[in-house]
Scaffold this motif. Structure first.
Motif, short mmCIF file in Angstrom:
data_model
loop_
_atom_site.label_atom_id
_atom_site.label_comp_id
_atom_site.label_asym_id
_atom_site.label_seq_id
_atom_site.Cartn_x
_atom_site.Cartn_y
_atom_site.Cartn_z
N PRO A 70 41.35 4.51 3.10
CA PRO A 70 42.54 3.88 3.68
C PRO A 70 42.82 4.45 5.07
O PRO A 70 42.55 5.63 5.33
CB PRO A 70 43.65 4.27 2.70
N LYS A 124 52.41 2.50 -1.05
CA LYS A 124 52.56 3.87 -1.52
C LYS A 124 51.97 4.87 -0.52
O LYS A 124 52.58 5.86 -0.17
CB LYS A 124 51.89 4.02 -2.88
N ASP A 167 48.63 -0.68 1.55
CA ASP A 167 49.08 0.06 0.37
C ASP A 167 50.43 0.68 0.71
O ASP A 167 50.51 1.63 1.50
CB ASP A 167 48.07 1.14 0.01
#
Length: 73
Positions: A21, A69, A67
């Motif tokens: 990521p 989170k 994402d």
């Protein structure tokens, strides 16, 4: 803007997404490095990035998601 520039951005996005990521800042830094190396002045706005994700989805069948989170792409 040329297709060469577009495809260069797509390649950077897909390479980063394959590894791990990444944040918007990491993408921006990588694109800046590519600009310096290849002499390509690639636009780096959030809207351009959103369009790039759509084109990557259409051309390569790859979905890249944010994402929440991790706060990374």
């Amino acid at each position: 803007m040329s297709k060469e520039t577009d495809f260069a951005r797509y390649a950077v996005i897909m390479n980063l997404a394959r590894k791990a990521p990444f944040s918007w800042d990491e993408l921006d830094d990588r694109l800046e490095l590519q600009n310096q190396i290849h002499g390509i002045e690639a636009k780096r706005s959030l809207r351009t990035f959103q369009r790039d994700l759509n084109e990557i989805r259409i051309l390569y069948g790859v979905d890249v998601f944010f994402d929440r989170k991790l706060k990374k792409i």
